[in-house]
Design an enzyme around this catalytic site. Structure first.
Site, PDB file in Angstrom:
ATOM      1  N   THR A 234       0.853  -1.201   0.000  1.00  0.00           N
ATOM      2  CA  THR A 234       0.000   0.000   0.000  1.00  0.00           C
ATOM      3  C   THR A 234       0.883   1.243   0.000  1.00  0.00           C
ATOM      4  O   THR A 234       2.090   1.168   0.255  1.00  0.00           O
ATOM      5  CB  THR A 234      -0.897   0.035   1.250  1.00  0.00           C
ATOM      6  N   ASP A 235       0.252   2.377  -0.288  1.00  0.00           N
ATOM      7  CA  ASP A 235       0.975   3.644  -0.209  1.00  0.00           C
ATOM      8  C   ASP A 235       0.172   4.620   0.650  1.00  0.00           C
ATOM      9  O   ASP A 235      -0.879   4.276   1.178  1.00  0.00           O
ATOM     10  CB  ASP A 235       1.268   4.203  -1.615  1.00  0.00           C
ATOM     11  N   MET A 236       0.682   5.838   0.792  1.00  0.00           N
ATOM     12  CA  MET A 236       0.054   6.782   1.705  1.00  0.00           C
ATOM     13  C   MET A 236      -1.333   7.234   1.240  1.00  0.00           C
ATOM     14  O   MET A 236      -2.048   7.886   2.006  1.00  0.00           O
ATOM     15  CB  MET A 236       0.959   7.992   1.926  1.00  0.00           C
TER      16      MET A 236
END
Lengths: 147, 147, 147, 147
Positions: free
Chosen positions: A16-18
């Protein structure tokens, strides 16, 4: 002869990313993971070193259309279809289905084209025929499935 | 002889996770990036293939204490210090400083130990002496810097 | 109450590096993957956003000793053991076993310590008690297993 | 108004794979890195949280043609060109040039299309107009550069 394969993979936290969704580069990793699982299901592996010259299968083209984001812990089905088979290259298309969504929904569609290369002693790569033990074991999917 | 090196690296979007901070596995990638930049600053590269037998430098131990999170676009200084030098292994410590924070703050401290190995024809790896062109070009940092 | 969990994961092509083995940073990704699968097996997920204040579980310490390399397509068992349970932190140890090796062999051992934090409106994180729905559902492994 | 940007990035060890070249998924990470550096050069950042509703810029399409492999420590120029500007989406093309090769050579070409979305309280994303502080600060590159 098989022309399709389905792999499943769960989205991991590190993927995942921010923005809270799976980073888009991971769709390309997942396509490759499904491709290699397809090969394993046919009884062979992508091996580089045991032939002379050693063979490799670099990607020459990849694309993806992203429709719905994938999120942490989503279980994803990656449906591979053989799209094109030439003497020195293969093309696959991929459909990502989020099995955790209710109802399951298509998340993305991708295409990857690989070429067979022979690795020369100086490290360079020259296009080569796909060995029959690979080429003879898969076929192109019916066109109505590739729409 | 040098015993330290400072590299800087900006946190990229793909290195963040859904918690909004840099994923912890990337601290280990950054340590290696600083280590390789240190080698380049000394005029050599980590090359595997040109020696006979080819040499490699796998990690045998790595650790990190995380104090402050790093975030997207933070500029990070990775300060490498040579911690230990043995005939077949090297140990480095690393201090991460967030230069974007105001004032700059320590984000993490890590340690990595690598061994020199010779890769055998069957693919296995045997511990080997670090070549003098590497070993003779770096020294252990003064102990007061390693506290 | 459970004090251990076993997850399996196959090494993917994108997780290898030019040395032909799994890049060491991925051991840390795999530890987290096993930790999250452990939570799922207990019926909960690591969710950040649905509580007020939202909780998170950042890592404050991680380490790993690497004994045998993992390679592409190796099937790896990640054995998690609860090592320590405090009011605001948890510590796990991990044993990596390469199930593809014959006989299966230990590839690495790791430790990770996480803290529970409450995320403040300004984005900062403050240590917080682990909620009972997590803390009450796991216990520390017998010491003879943690040697 | 700017319609192009050049970023440079060195290939890191963890970005290579067992074929000895940069893993293809990293080209997509590098495109994004260049895009964000472009934004920084214009004086803004891709921020999600400070607007109400918060904005995001997910990718809806990405593609890449790979011509020459990139290897560990290669210094790569990523040349971004604005390809299309609509009220709710932007498209960029990217040219990768390996500056370490002698003479420098084109390694890959890519295209990425992003949409501006407003993130709703329930986590869903709705297409939204690109804010003028972004849209008014970049323009489409001359067509002869986009061939």
């Amino acid at each position: 002869m098989p022309y399709e394969f389905k792999a499943t993979r769960r989205v991991e936290f590190s993927e995942t990313d921010m923005a809270g969704i799976m980073h888009y580069s991971n769709f390309f990793r997942f396509m490759e993971t499904a491709e290699h699982a397809f090969y394993r299901s046919l009884g062979f592996s992508v091996v580089f070193d045991r032939r002379d010259p050693p063979l490799g299968f670099p990607r020459v083209h990849a694309e993806c259309d992203f429709r719905k984001p994938l999120r942490f812990e989503d279980l994803v089905e990656i449906h591979l279809l053989v799209r094109e088979k030439k003497s020195k290259s293969l093309s696959f298309c991929f459909r990502f289905r989020n099995l955790t969504a209710s109802p399951p929904e298509e998340a993305a569609r991708g295409v990857v084209t690989i070429v067979c290369v022979a690795r020369q002693p100086d490290g360079s790569m020259v296009a080569a025929k796909i060995p029959p033990e690979i080429a003879d074991r898969l076929e192109v999917a019916p066109s109505e499935l590739l729409v």
